[in-house]
Design an enzyme around this catalytic site. Structure first.
Site, mmCIF file in Angstrom:
data_model
loop_
_atom_site.group_PDB
_atom_site.id
_atom_site.type_symbol
_atom_site.label_atom_id
_atom_site.label_comp_id
_atom_site.label_asym_id
_atom_site.label_seq_id
_atom_site.Cartn_x
_atom_site.Cartn_y
_atom_site.Cartn_z
ATOM 1 N N ASP A 319 -14.158 -3.992 5.159
ATOM 2 C CA ASP A 319 -13.910 -3.211 6.462
ATOM 3 C C ASP A 319 -14.586 -1.699 6.732
ATOM 4 O O ASP A 319 -13.951 -0.973 6.125
ATOM 5 C CB ASP A 319 -12.402 -3.223 6.885
ATOM 6 C CG ASP A 319 -11.519 -2.928 5.669
ATOM 7 O OD1 ASP A 319 -12.249 -2.762 4.386
ATOM 8 O OD2 ASP A 319 -10.283 -2.264 5.782
ATOM 9 N N GLU A 514 -14.037 6.625 -4.036
ATOM 10 C CA GLU A 514 -14.093 5.195 -3.815
ATOM 11 C C GLU A 514 -15.324 4.507 -3.580
ATOM 12 O O GLU A 514 -15.502 3.273 -3.824
ATOM 13 C CB GLU A 514 -13.177 5.071 -2.731
ATOM 14 C CG GLU A 514 -13.683 5.699 -1.279
ATOM 15 C CD GLU A 514 -13.199 5.200 -0.218
ATOM 16 O OE1 GLU A 514 -12.474 4.297 -0.062
ATOM 17 O OE2 GLU A 514 -13.461 6.042 1.006
#
Ligand SMILES: *[C@@H]1O[C@H](CO)[C@@H](O)[C@H](O)[C@H]1NC(C)=O
Ligand SMILES: *[C@@H]1O[C@H](CO)[C@@H](O)[C@H](O)[C@H]1NC(C)=O
Ligand SMILES: *[C@@H]1O[C@H](CO)[C@@H](O)[C@H](O)[C@H]1NC(C)=O
Ligand SMILES: *[C@@H]1O[C@H](CO)[C@@H](O)[C@H](O)[C@H]1NC(C)=O
Length: 578
Positions: A319, A514
């Protein structure tokens, strides 16, 4: 499946049929309603996730009554920001109240894998990564168990390792790489507890929610629970645990086959494959204003369809990405507004389920349950046939996402095109070999710092120039599984590039990220809806796995390591000839 057919028909005629979407969860504060709308639209915080992570100071009914009381003064108009702030101060507490400080008690400072890392700089970095588990550990407080209505946090009894940053709660697929890292760190109790939490969630919801918040209750994420149990079993050989977990793993599998599958026919043969699909036509509470603004100007039914597709995108883990765009020609292009996740049969989801089927069969075999072995071997064989018929592209020599709207494959490069190699979900060895050549020709290797998520810079997170840890590892493991020396060399080269990227960013920022940017040395990634996050669960897990597997050869590397792979392969070939 009937469920999905119903929704597809219903949604196609949404303006006429007005099929009622279920709300994102049952909470009228954290998921739907006027209070949520006014709080989010006032943009009191930088990140919409902040408000929905706040704790209530009074029972929800009381808070809602007070809000209605306030708004009834001038019905139809919103409260002023100052009034909303006052209201927040009275009825809400800052996020983070739901956790107790927790240091994993199975942590010790000399796990075996550290001894395998020979480069001295990487060795001391690996020690630091191993230490990071302590700062990412969270235990949900007993008050959440006793008063769940005051929190958006979903209570789970065992402490967890969270990703970090804005991600204050556990996430589903992130946890697979976290657990693999924990097992290398010999933190078996923590790993087992996380798995037990997930098993409990399957018992409660029928599937594992995206993450540990009520606003994630209606969507899942790539189903890695079976592989978590596999990792744990490989580390412990705990048959009792396996026996207890297996019925729940089957329950999750049934959810994917019943609620996330689609039948399609190729040359008169029916195949059953899977997709991401979430039938909740409302803005995501945690990204409320983004979703509302994106849908501005659309007709009512179209808005709801877009929100459902965005949620399906969130369920995919990617996403968001141009991978899910389908423009009005049916082409794989467009903008975020063209997200049509549920109309795409993804290679990686089907490869993962293929691997799950094989793994579930092996679990039944270990436990001597022949009916289960037969069931999942049959499912696995059917999957191999379906993946080959629908996703394998014999011209391009790789697997491609299938677009249900146009009944054709998207010829676009994503690392996920090689997921069947990672899952070993193909019947002919030649397919693995062709996929290797596809990858070499794809243009993905021209970036020295990792393989990008796509070759299109859409501004979304799951696109160029971002590279994500799980995608690197799946590529590396896939290449390593091929019985071809060139593939193994490439696997190591990618591992070296990725470790160097992580390491360079670490010495620059003293942080793990991340995601990373493939266009700069040691540069964190960017784009999408929020700032790049530090921590970071899956990045650390993947780095530990690579350090464990290749630690005898990996180097912290001089800057001269940005060698051109083409040249290296050519040199390799010449050297063999000479
Ligand atoms: C799955 O679909 C069935 C209908 O086919 C429905 O009854 C059930 O609630 C769905 N399960 C979940 C967890 O959404
Ligand atoms: C509603 O407002 C009135 C007058 O301002 C106040 O006396 C009453 O306590 C309020 N009720 C709630 C539930 O806050
Ligand atoms: C479908 O059948 C035709 C004719 O028999 C064949 O040429 C084609 O390769 C088949 N396609 C697939 C995807 O199997
Ligand atoms: C997009 O679709 C249209 C209509 O089907 C087609 O003519 C065009 O070539 C496609 N464009 C690309 C870039 O594939």
């Amino acid at each position: 499946m009937h469920h999905l057919v119903f929704w597809t028909i219903c949604l196609a005629f949404q303006p006429v049929l007005r099929c009622a979407y279920p709300p994102p969860c049952d909470s009228e504060i954290y998921c739907t309603g006027e209070l949520l709308r006014q709080m989010q639209m006032a943009k009191l915080f930088d990140d919409d996730k902040y408000f929905v992570d706040m704790k209530l100071k009074a029972a929800p009914d009381e808070v809602l009554a007070a809000f209605h009381n306030l708004t009834s003064v001038s019905p139809g108009s919103s409260l002023k920001p100052s009034e909303l702030k006052e209201f927040l101060k009275t009825f809400f507490e800052e996020p983070g109240q739901e956790f107790e400080k927790w240091t994993p008690n199975d942590w010790h400072d000399k796990p075996y894998f550290l001894s395998k890392v020979s480069d001295t700089k990487l060795h001391s970095w690996a020690e630091k990564l191993h230490h990071l588990w302590k700062s990412l550990g969270r235990k949900i407080s007993a008050d959440v168990r006793d008063h769940p209505e005051l929190y958006s946090q979903i209570y789970s009894p065992h402490p967890v390792i969270v990703p970090g940053g804005r991600f204050r709660e556990f996430y589903y697929w992130d946890s697979y790489w976290v657990i693999n890292g924990l097992l290398l760190s010999e933190m078996r109790d923590t790993a087992r507890g996380m798995i037990q939490n997930f098993l409990g969630l399957v018992e409660r919801y029928g599937f594992v929610p995206n993450g540990g918040r009520v606003y994630y209750e209606r969507r899942s994420q790539p189903p890695f629970l079976t592989l978590m149990v596999e990792s744990y079993y490989q580390a412990t050989k705990d048959e009792k645990f396996l026996r207890a977990a297996l019925p729940t793993l089957e329950k999750e599998y049934n959810f994917w086959m019943q609620n996330r599958s689609v039948a399609l026919s190729v040359n008169g043969t029916q195949h059953l494959l899977n997709r991401y699909s979430v039938q909740v036509g409302q803005p995501r509470p945690e990204s409320y204003t983004d979703d509302l603004e994106l849908a501005e100007g659309l007709m009512e039914g179209a808005q709801e369809r877009l929100w459902a597709e965005l949620k399906a995108g969130a369920e995919s883990g990617w996403d968001f990405s141009s991978r899910w765009f389908v423009d009005h020609h049916g082409n794989n292009s467009g903008t975020l507004k063209d997200t049509r996740t549920s109309h795409i049969i993804p290679t990686d989801l089907n490869a993962l389920l293929c691997r799950n089927e094989r793994t579930l069969a092996s679990f039944h075999r270990i436990l001597g349950q022949s009916t289960g072995v037969e069931r999942f071997e049959l499912a696995h064989r059917a999957r191999l046939v379906a993946v080959e018929a629908v996703l394998w592209d014999s011209q391009m020599g790789v697997w491609l996402d299938h677009n249900l709207l146009t009944d054709s494959r998207h010829p676009t490069f994503y690392p996920s095109n090689l997921a069947p190699v990672w899952a070993q979900c193909y019947s002919q060895p030649s397919m693995g070999e062709r996929a290797l050549h596809y990858l070499q020709e794809s243009g993905a290797f021209k970036y020295p710092n990792g393989v990008p998520t796509s070759l299109e810079n859409s501004g979304q997170q799951w696109d160029l120039p971002n590279a994500w840890p799980p995608l690197q590892l799946m590529l590396i493991e896939g290449l390593w599984s091929l019985p071809i020396a060139e593939a193994k060399d490439l696997a190591f080269d990618l591992a070296q590039r990725w470790i160097r990227t992580n390491w360079l960013a670490y010495i620059k920022y003293e942080a793990m990220f991340e995601k990373y940017d493939v266009t700069g040395d040691g540069k964190p990634g960017g784009g999408g809806e929020y700032e790049v996050q530090l921590g970071f669960g899956w990045t650390n897990g993947v780095a530990l796995q690579l350090l464990d597997q290749f630690g005898d050869r990996l180097t912290s590397g001089s800057a001269g390591l940005t060698f051109d792979l083409g040249a290296a392969l050519l040199c390799g070939a010449l050297c063999v000839l000479l």
